[in-house]
Motif scaffolding. Structure first.
Motif, mmCIF file in Angstrom:
data_model
loop_
_atom_site.group_PDB
_atom_site.id
_atom_site.type_symbol
_atom_site.label_atom_id
_atom_site.label_comp_id
_atom_site.label_asym_id
_atom_site.label_seq_id
_atom_site.Cartn_x
_atom_site.Cartn_y
_atom_site.Cartn_z
ATOM 1 N N GLU A 171 0.828 -1.218 0.000
ATOM 2 C CA GLU A 171 0.000 0.000 0.000
ATOM 3 C C GLU A 171 0.857 1.260 0.000
ATOM 4 O O GLU A 171 0.528 2.252 -0.667
ATOM 5 C CB GLU A 171 -0.908 -0.019 1.229
ATOM 6 N N VAL A 172 1.974 1.257 0.740
ATOM 7 C CA VAL A 172 2.823 2.456 0.819
ATOM 8 C C VAL A 172 3.903 2.471 -0.258
ATOM 9 O O VAL A 172 4.738 3.372 -0.301
ATOM 10 C CB VAL A 172 3.455 2.609 2.211
ATOM 11 N N ARG A 213 8.271 6.290 5.812
ATOM 12 C CA ARG A 213 7.007 6.419 5.089
ATOM 13 C C ARG A 213 5.859 5.799 5.901
ATOM 14 O O ARG A 213 4.766 6.371 5.993
ATOM 15 C CB ARG A 213 7.137 5.735 3.731
ATOM 16 N N ARG A 234 2.558 7.829 7.636
ATOM 17 C CA ARG A 234 1.193 7.480 7.227
ATOM 18 C C ARG A 234 0.413 6.779 8.329
ATOM 19 O O ARG A 234 -0.623 6.167 8.096
ATOM 20 C CB ARG A 234 1.242 6.640 5.953
ATOM 21 N N GLU A 237 3.848 12.985 -3.189
ATOM 22 C CA GLU A 237 2.938 11.920 -2.734
ATOM 23 C C GLU A 237 3.058 11.716 -1.227
ATOM 24 O O GLU A 237 2.050 11.560 -0.528
ATOM 25 C CB GLU A 237 3.249 10.615 -3.465
ATOM 26 N N ASN A 238 4.286 11.693 -0.716
ATOM 27 C CA ASN A 238 4.475 11.512 0.724
ATOM 28 C C ASN A 238 3.827 12.643 1.515
ATOM 29 O O ASN A 238 3.174 12.411 2.548
ATOM 30 C CB ASN A 238 5.971 11.442 1.054
ATOM 31 N N ARG A 281 1.353 14.458 0.609
ATOM 32 C CA ARG A 281 -0.098 14.381 0.442
ATOM 33 C C ARG A 281 -0.721 13.279 1.300
ATOM 34 O O ARG A 281 -1.821 13.455 1.846
ATOM 35 C CB ARG A 281 -0.426 14.151 -1.037
ATOM 36 N N LYS A 282 -0.028 12.161 1.440
ATOM 37 C CA LYS A 282 -0.610 11.003 2.114
ATOM 38 C C LYS A 282 -0.229 10.895 3.591
ATOM 39 O O LYS A 282 -0.724 10.006 4.289
ATOM 40 C CB LYS A 282 -0.191 9.718 1.389
ATOM 41 N N SER A 283 0.622 11.775 4.062
ATOM 42 C CA SER A 283 1.085 11.682 5.441
ATOM 43 C C SER A 283 0.036 12.159 6.426
ATOM 44 O O SER A 283 -0.647 13.171 6.202
ATOM 45 C CB SER A 283 2.363 12.505 5.631
#
Length: 343
Positions: A186-187, A206, A210, A308-309, A311-313
């Protein structure tokens, strides 16, 4: 399948001959926990590794690649072919102990928020001493230098149970790393562009950002030789460590820290190059400069990963990335053991 224990091999015939028997013998789970299967993923070996596996370890499943994809992409490609709840990334130079797998599985089953964990990593040649590659789990300082409970730079502690407590970590060792396989995928798994070195720290950072936790499990013990592929002073290892550390910082640092940290790291990297020069290690001096040049070249390629990191953190400011400089603490503050950092 409950657990896939995956050894990534590249021309490691002698290591497989020495250490694979302990993995096969001791990687058995009680029926109540499920099935554990041992795999060897071969990264295009040209030695006798595959013949050895065929002749002496028919119970081990093999995944065969035609070329060497490195540590990161080798595992990513292997995991594409495996369906398991948990996977263990296990170095070929690790001796496991009886029952080592059970505490790791039980811990992950009981702590659903944990995305990755590691056993207690001890030195194969000095069995009462923590091993360099991960000891009892890792942290990062403000400027991206990794250190462990039980190892700061080259200072290794003896194990007296002082780090057996269950505490949050930033990273767990790639020498023996259990991951929740669905979460791993997923990550995005290990970053194959790293090839080797720092990729497990990048992955775990990461995971932490998350919302997943990383832990060590003291009741599971393994022994690691270390340096089986490249010794600590090899210029190739110097290059990969410096380059990948910078790429990892660029991918994962919050905006508030990025420019300041990278500026200080440039100064510290040139100090490191000067130290190599004073020791007459000219190849390592060139490796540092080449690493920084490659980092500047690759930054654009990694920009999408950074975005992306961000945005998803859940949070970019994880507490296990400590705010102090471990260089200052170690060399000026004379903190040579992990517990001294908190005194």
């Amino acid at each position: 399948m409950k657990v896939a224990v995956v050894i990534l091999n590249w021309n490691g015939e002698q290591m497989l001959r020495q250490f694979l028997p302990s993995v096969v013998r001791h990687s058995i789970l009680p029926e109540t926990l499920g099935e554990a299967v041992v795999y060897v993923a071969d990264n295009g070996s040209t030695d006798g590794s595959l013949a050895l596996l065929d002749a002496e370890f028919p119970m081990v499943r093999t995944i065969i690649f035609e070329e060497n994809y490195g540590f990161a992409d080798g595992y990513n490609r292997a995991f594409e072919q495996i369906d398991a709840e948990y996977a263990v990334l296990l170095n070929s130079d690790v001796e496991v102990t009886e029952g080592w797998l059970v505490p790791l599985v039980e811990y992950m089953d009981e702590h659903l928020q944990v995305g990755a964990c590691q056993p207690k990593l001890m030195a194969y040649h000095q069995k009462d001493e923590f091993e360099y590659a991960g000891a009892m789990g890792g942290f990062l300082d403000r400027y991206g230098y990794p250190y462990c409970r039980g190892r700061i730079f080259d200072t290794l502690e003896k194990d007296h149970g002082q780090y057996d407590a269950d505490v949050p970590l930033l990273w767990a060792t790639g020498a023996c790393l259990m991951v929740r396989l669905a979460t791993y995928k997923e990550v995005g798994g290990l970053d194959g562009r790293f090839f080797a070195h720092m990729e497990e720290i990048d992955l775990c950072w990461r995971l932490r950002c998350r919302g997943h936790e990383v832990r060590s499990v003291a009741s599971s013990v393994v022994y690691h030789v270390g340096g089986a592929t490249l010794n600590a002073g090899h210029p190739r290892k110097t290059f990969l460590n410096f380059r990948n550390n910078l790429l990892m910082l660029y991918k994962n640092l919050p905006d508030s820290d990025l420019h300041g940290v990278l500026f200080v790291r440039a100064l510290l990297d040139y100090v490191a190059a000067a130290m190599f020069l004073l020791k007459g290690e000219w190849d390592n001096v060139k490796a540092v400069f080449r690493a920084r040049k490659e980092f500047r070249k690759l930054k654009t390629e990694f920009r999408a990963s950074r975005e992306e990191n961000l945005r998803k953190s859940v949070s970019m400011n994880v507490p296990e990335r400590t705010r102090y400089s471990i260089l200052w603490k170690y060399h000026i503050g004379r903190c040579h053991t992990f517990d001294q950092l908190w005194q």
